[in-house]
Design an enzyme around this catalytic site. Sequence first.
Site, PDB file in Angstrom:
ATOM      1  N   GLY A   1      90.453  28.348  45.848  1.00 53.10           N
ATOM      2  CA  GLY A   1      90.545  29.785  45.611  1.00 53.10           C
ATOM      3  C   GLY A   1      89.184  30.453  45.507  1.00 53.10           C
ATOM      4  O   GLY A   1      88.962  31.536  46.059  1.00 53.10           O
ATOM      5  N   THR A   2      88.259  29.804  44.820  1.00 51.85           N
ATOM      6  CA  THR A   2      86.921  30.374  44.646  1.00 51.85           C
ATOM      7  C   THR A   2      86.248  30.570  46.006  1.00 51.85           C
ATOM      8  O   THR A   2      85.676  31.631  46.289  1.00 51.85           O
ATOM      9  CB  THR A   2      86.063  29.429  43.769  1.00 51.85           C
TER      10      THR A   2
ATOM     11  N   ASN B   1      95.216  36.135  36.347  1.00 51.82           N
ATOM     12  CA  ASN B   1      95.344  34.758  35.881  1.00 51.82           C
ATOM     13  C   ASN B   1      95.428  34.653  34.365  1.00 51.82           C
ATOM     14  O   ASN B   1      95.994  33.699  33.850  1.00 51.82           O
ATOM     15  CB  ASN B   1      94.188  33.914  36.406  1.00 51.82           C
TER      16      ASN B   1
ATOM     17  N   GLN C   1      97.214  33.322  41.908  1.00 52.96           N
ATOM     18  CA  GLN C   1      98.241  33.197  40.864  1.00 52.96           C
ATOM     19  C   GLN C   1      99.594  33.716  41.315  1.00 52.96           C
ATOM     20  O   GLN C   1     100.622  33.320  40.771  1.00 52.96           O
ATOM     21  CB  GLN C   1      97.804  33.963  39.601  1.00 52.96           C
TER      22      GLN C   1
ATOM     23  N   ALA D   1      95.471  25.606  46.379  1.00 54.00           N
ATOM     24  CA  ALA D   1      96.585  24.650  46.334  1.00 54.00           C
ATOM     25  C   ALA D   1      96.906  24.177  44.916  1.00 54.00           C
ATOM     26  O   ALA D   1      98.067  23.955  44.582  1.00 54.00           O
ATOM     27  CB  ALA D   1      96.265  23.443  47.224  1.00 54.00           C
ATOM     28  N   HIS D   2      95.879  24.046  44.076  1.00 55.90           N
ATOM     29  CA  HIS D   2      96.147  23.380  42.790  1.00 55.90           C
ATOM     30  C   HIS D   2      96.864  24.263  41.771  1.00 55.90           C
ATOM     31  O   HIS D   2      97.256  23.792  40.704  1.00 55.90           O
ATOM     32  CB  HIS D   2      94.866  22.776  42.206  1.00 55.90           C
TER      33      HIS D   2
ATOM     34  N   THR E   1      83.554  18.898  58.032  1.00 55.44           N
ATOM     35  CA  THR E   1      84.715  18.068  58.369  1.00 55.44           C
ATOM     36  C   THR E   1      85.906  18.456  57.507  1.00 55.44           C
ATOM     37  O   THR E   1      85.776  18.587  56.289  1.00 55.44           O
ATOM     38  CB  THR E   1      84.373  16.587  58.165  1.00 55.44           C
TER      39      THR E   1
ATOM     40  N   CYS F   1      88.156  28.992  32.661  1.00 52.41           N
ATOM     41  CA  CYS F   1      86.790  29.191  33.147  1.00 52.41           C
ATOM     42  C   CYS F   1      85.892  29.741  32.049  1.00 52.41           C
ATOM     43  O   CYS F   1      84.705  29.494  32.037  1.00 52.41           O
ATOM     44  CB  CYS F   1      86.772  30.154  34.322  1.00 52.41           C
TER      45      CYS F   1
END
Length: 384
Positions: free
Chosen positions: A71-72, A151, A179, A200-201, A237, A325
């Site tokens: 996301g960042t 968030n 979110q 994804a997390h 990659t 954070c």
Amino acid sequence: MNPLYFDHGATTPIRSEVRSAMEIIWNETIGNPGSLHDDGQKAADRVEAARSQAAQALGASPREILFTGGGTESNNLAILGAARHPRNNGRHIVTTAVEHPSVLLACRALEKEGFRVTVLPVDRDGLITPQQVEQALTPDTVLVSVMAANNEVGTIQPIAAIGKILRERNILFHTDAVQAVGKIPFSLKEWGVDLLSIGAHKIDGPKGTGLLYVRKGVRLAPLMHGGGQERGLRPGTLNTVGIVGLGVALTLACQEVNTANERWTRLRNHLWNRIQSEIGGVTLNGHPEQRLPHNLNISFDRVEGQAVMLELNRYGIAISSGSACSAGKHAPSHVLSAMGRPPEEAYQSLRITLGRETRQEDADRLADCLKEVITYLRSLIPGE
Ligand SMILES: *Cc1c(COP(=O)(O)O)cnc(C)c1O
């Protein structure tokens, strides 16, 4: 007692379907998706299948999906990339005071490059209005970035109405949907966004993987330089395993959004009702209705959120005081400050976020433990 996790706003456990899909890749796919031999092409096929999956889940075309490291990175690429592209004219950016640091600090970085940034204030519930955005626009505005849902406090912004205004004026629109995705139903078309970030997390997928939806025709300057992967916009990659996990996680999150939303809303309301009636002296932070279904951000009078978090931790229960954070440094949340809360009130906030695996008995155990913890902490206050 088994431990309970109520910090899904910080991250989520990987769900079994995602894990299985990732394990297959881990075991079978050795090639670099950039290599032209069979091993490489096998990996490339997996990546492209995940891209199609993600595109379909979002109602986009595969060419509009750019895989990133989370996301960042998606937020940074959207904001810095859009602002810096020489053919995107304008040196003014509009955002809000409650954005994730990866949006706010990317905008701050652009200020040092000569861009002007308008940071819109929010109301007591953490909401902005489409009119505020409209009034902030100038002929020099190149980009507007407004998060879909917050968030920390869960407030959902009026993205579709903002998108409509920006569409009419041809101004680029980015939304941080990290979110929102999987929690509230949406369509890219209805929202009218050009750029949308996903990680994804936060949706039961792997950490360190995300995507940026880039509407066809939108120009970005890359942040990094290297091989030509992801049309040169994100060289390096590709993380085949993570990308496959994201494809599955996003597909399932979008498929299940309506039932999950209803279930979380019911569970969250049950928990909130119990807390109000059995503990008391508590306020809800964020918008009462326009909020994420799995988010309960509350403040107990006379009790620090950090103390509650640490006490619950002794019971094996994980919640968050402030956002993960900002939890390391003991500063009041910039979101609650922007909502007009004085520091003493901001320090009282705690965030409970439900997940896929949260059951009613878990919520009930949390309510029971909270009651004990708050009663105990309040008993320590002199004169109580
Ligand atoms: C978690 C989060 C991010 C950052 O995503 P990472 O994948 O952890 O880098 C950005 N925006 C919001 C709203 C988030 O909740």
